[in-house]
Enzyme design. Sequence first.
Site, PDB file in Angstrom:
ATOM      1  N   LYS A 166      11.992  33.745  88.186  1.00 30.63           N
ATOM      2  CA  LYS A 166      13.088  32.792  88.099  1.00 30.63           C
ATOM      3  C   LYS A 166      14.438  33.462  88.314  1.00 30.63           C
ATOM      4  O   LYS A 166      15.364  32.861  88.869  1.00 30.63           O
ATOM      5  CB  LYS A 166      13.036  32.049  86.761  1.00 30.63           C
ATOM      6  CG  LYS A 166      11.871  31.076  86.671  1.00 30.63           C
ATOM      7  CD  LYS A 166      11.904  30.067  87.815  1.00 30.63           C
ATOM      8  CE  LYS A 166      10.831  29.017  87.718  1.00 30.63           C
ATOM      9  NZ  LYS A 166      10.925  27.996  88.792  1.00 30.63           N
ATOM     10  N   TYR A 176       6.891  35.718  84.480  1.00 34.59           N
ATOM     11  CA  TYR A 176       7.582  34.486  84.900  1.00 34.59           C
ATOM     12  C   TYR A 176       9.090  34.686  85.033  1.00 34.59           C
ATOM     13  O   TYR A 176       9.688  34.282  86.039  1.00 34.59           O
ATOM     14  CB  TYR A 176       7.285  33.393  83.877  1.00 34.59           C
ATOM     15  CG  TYR A 176       8.028  32.097  84.060  1.00 34.59           C
ATOM     16  CD1 TYR A 176       7.642  31.178  85.026  1.00 34.59           C
ATOM     17  CD2 TYR A 176       9.107  31.771  83.234  1.00 34.59           C
ATOM     18  CE1 TYR A 176       8.307  29.960  85.171  1.00 34.59           C
ATOM     19  CE2 TYR A 176       9.779  30.564  83.374  1.00 34.59           C
ATOM     20  CZ  TYR A 176       9.377  29.664  84.339  1.00 34.59           C
ATOM     21  OH  TYR A 176      10.046  28.462  84.488  1.00 34.59           O
ATOM     22  N   SER A 213      15.567  28.705  86.186  1.00 34.68           N
ATOM     23  CA  SER A 213      15.268  28.481  84.773  1.00 34.68           C
ATOM     24  C   SER A 213      16.263  29.238  83.923  1.00 34.68           C
ATOM     25  O   SER A 213      16.833  30.251  84.352  1.00 34.68           O
ATOM     26  CB  SER A 213      13.844  28.965  84.451  1.00 34.68           C
ATOM     27  OG  SER A 213      13.604  28.937  83.057  1.00 34.68           O
TER      28      SER A 213
END
Length: 253
Positions: free
Chosen positions: A160, A156, A143
Amino acid sequence: MLLKDKKVLVTGASTGIGRAAAISAAGHGADVAINFLAGDDEAASCVAAIEALGRKGVAIAGDVADPATAGDFVAKAVEAMGRVDIFVNNAGICPFHAFLDMPVATFERTMRVNLHGAYFMVQAAANQMVRQGQGGSIIAVSSISALVGGEYQTHYTPTKAGVHSLMQSAAIALGKHGIRCNSVLPGTILTDINMDDLADPEKRARMATRIPLGRLGEPDDVAGPIVFLASDLARYVTGAALLVDGGAFVNLQ
């Protein structure tokens, strides 16, 4: 037909980017096995779309947060299709939450799905490719969040970044086996993962104005780069990270 007769595995592929990648791979001539956790109807419709393109499709349920799922998915895919040529690690979650009161369960679930799941899935696929002795291609969906922060993504963004780093290290570890490992770094893509966060039309419009190409991304926008990295067009590309963000990352001014 960039992937003619290749055997492709995609995790988290009943919806979103994974679904688009699976169907696009079939459109380029591949047989595809998809992993999914929930949504039998969505998984069945993805398989139907693959088969409508004249290719074999198979859906295999499993929670990537469980390390045992990795070996199960690869084994069942090989049983159905004979081998693994390309592996796409896509499964991921992002339950948006503030940092200071982040629930332990939310943090740990995000880590187990996004990072632990990627590690064991990639490891299982790589072992199968090594046994086959014909090389292969592994693509992980990281990401833009691997490169920039997010106020409600403190659980998160590290996952990533970890997926991106995993592909760099795996590229070194697996290069001698002819296995290429790369990542794609999508920007804001309209999927189930951010449906609630972008439910406000005003916020969506504001987000789009920050992107040089003038719009938020669609899952199909990421599928093409995944197919490219999987194909022989990228035969000398490994350890690379490809931003697929409409130019959002470079738009600092």
